[in-house]
Write a protein that holds these residues in place. Sequence first.
Motif, PDB file in Angstrom:
ATOM      1  N   GLU A  33       0.972  -1.213  -0.032  1.00  0.00           N
ATOM      2  CA  GLU A  33      -0.076  -0.094  -0.095  1.00  0.00           C
ATOM      3  C   GLU A  33       0.787   1.102   0.028  1.00  0.00           C
ATOM      4  OE1 GLU A  33      -3.288   2.277   2.933  1.00  0.00           O
ATOM      5  OE2 GLU A  33      -3.683   0.006   2.279  1.00  0.00           O
ATOM      6  N   ARG A  67       0.893   4.692  -2.083  1.00  0.00           N
ATOM      7  CA  ARG A  67       0.881   5.962  -1.529  1.00  0.00           C
ATOM      8  C   ARG A  67       2.111   6.954  -1.770  1.00  0.00           C
ATOM      9  NH1 ARG A  67      -3.169   6.655   1.608  1.00  0.00           N
ATOM     10  NH2 ARG A  67      -4.438   4.917   2.357  1.00  0.00           N
ATOM     11  N   TRP A 121       1.213  10.075   0.392  1.00  0.00           N
ATOM     12  CA  TRP A 121      -0.404  10.370   0.595  1.00  0.00           C
ATOM     13  C   TRP A 121      -0.979   9.624   1.708  1.00  0.00           C
ATOM     14  CZ3 TRP A 121      -3.813  13.510  -1.539  1.00  0.00           C
ATOM     15  CH2 TRP A 121      -5.005  13.268  -1.447  1.00  0.00           C
ATOM     16  N   THR A 122      -1.877  10.269   2.615  1.00  0.00           N
ATOM     17  CA  THR A 122      -2.195   9.626   3.546  1.00  0.00           C
ATOM     18  C   THR A 122      -4.040   9.540   3.468  1.00  0.00           C
ATOM     19  OG1 THR A 122      -2.529  11.577   4.794  1.00  0.00           O
ATOM     20  CG2 THR A 122      -0.491  10.316   5.231  1.00  0.00           C
ATOM     21  N   LEU A 153      -7.559   6.165  -1.188  1.00  0.00           N
ATOM     22  CA  LEU A 153      -6.824   5.260  -2.258  1.00  0.00           C
ATOM     23  C   LEU A 153      -8.074   5.494  -3.660  1.00  0.00           C
ATOM     24  CD1 LEU A 153      -4.970   2.513  -1.031  1.00  0.00           C
ATOM     25  CD2 LEU A 153      -4.007   4.724  -1.794  1.00  0.00           C
ATOM     26  N   PHE A 201      -5.662   4.519   6.578  1.00  0.00           N
ATOM     27  CA  PHE A 201      -4.386   3.951   5.481  1.00  0.00           C
ATOM     28  C   PHE A 201      -3.981   2.647   6.068  1.00  0.00           C
ATOM     29  CE2 PHE A 201      -2.533   6.566   8.927  1.00  0.00           C
ATOM     30  CZ  PHE A 201      -1.398   5.697   9.303  1.00  0.00           C
TER      31      PHE A 201
END
Length: 429
Positions: free
Chosen positions: A223, A227, A319-320, A323, A367
């Motif tokens: 993941e 991100r 990026w937090t 998605l 996340f």
Amino acid sequence: MFVLNSKTLSASTFIPKYFIVPPRTSIPPQFSNFKSRTYCKSNQITERGVLFDTGDTFFRHESATGRDLGVLSAALYKQSKGQLRVLDAMCGCGVRSLRYLIQSKADFVLANDANESHRRVILDNLGQVERFEGEQRRWVVTHNEATRVLTDCYLQRDYFDYIDLDSFGSDSSFFLRAAFSSLKLDGLVYATSTDGFSSGGHRPFHSLEAFGAFVRQMPYANELGLRILIGGAVREASVLGYHVTPLFSYYSCHGPVFRVLLQMKKGKLPEKRDYGFICYCNRCGNSQAFSWGKLGQISCPCNNTIKDAASLVVSGPLWTGPLHSGSYIMEMLNLSEQWGWVGEGAGTGLEKLLKQMLEESDPRLPFGYIKLDEVASRAQTNTPSISSITSALHKEGYAASRSHIASNAIKTDCPMAGCIRIAKGLHGC
């Protein structure tokens, strides 16, 4: 250095004279009853009813799902905006360009590949769609480095609605600024990374160079791969005065491959930036997000000593935020049903993926994901099934879903201690 100019919807078409394709006769494509021409080819493949040849180009059958997602998103753009100009910056054999023309109904596709030895197979594949001339021209083939063709389009003010960057490794990060410069406002960039070493925290200085993020080893490495790719795009767009948000993010284990569809809008990042740092505690198993202003205050509630603080691992900036856009995934699912790509007799792969993405779009979900093997290890029980633990989490009011990234993991807003307690309860402990 780029100098931004106002972008219009009526940009001129930039076609270098030495790349114009000789005219040829072909059958105009119709998606509903498309019939490709017959060639003497050695590597013919059919994908979603479209016949093409791979020749000696690098081609992966396993990437078909990623191509499906791209075609669906491009088609949705065409339906919404009424026009679609696509730049396929690294087209390979041209299958994506061909599918954008036939299935997404693209008005024009610029198919570029730096390797000129691929020219014949690209021309043969795209030749199934009549090229036409002048303002009606449907496609053109060029052979330049991706950054050069993107920059040339920007300098010619030849802006595109949809740019596909199907690159290798972390190279996509080097093309993003040029891509955003040659993209229309509200346009889409379909970016790629295959850099699993960086997402796994094995090359933190390389990830810092490529994506602007120092990544360390965390249990949800794949993941993180999505991100850091999104985070790198956020950084590059902000330099140009734009902000981007992901409409969907897709991970596939072959490669591995990380693909994200980004929409670009004018203006600064919103106050809730969703661009910061992620902290994982090896001691308690919980994760937290920290903004830039909290950098000197990173800690975990379970840590009381300096020794405990050493259990914290921090990665970022990246990026937090979400998605996927849930509403956009729903549009993709509906369109795939209309096309017969999901449902009875269509196979389960694409439908399962889109439905899992829809579950992951719950705004309550943070996340990361929690591997059930880790829960079982901490609880000292057998690994619970995904269905049993998600059902128990829902009964207690928590958000929970499967992860399309890891088959034996869940996304949930329940802390690790709660997951451990529930796992023990499921086994009568």
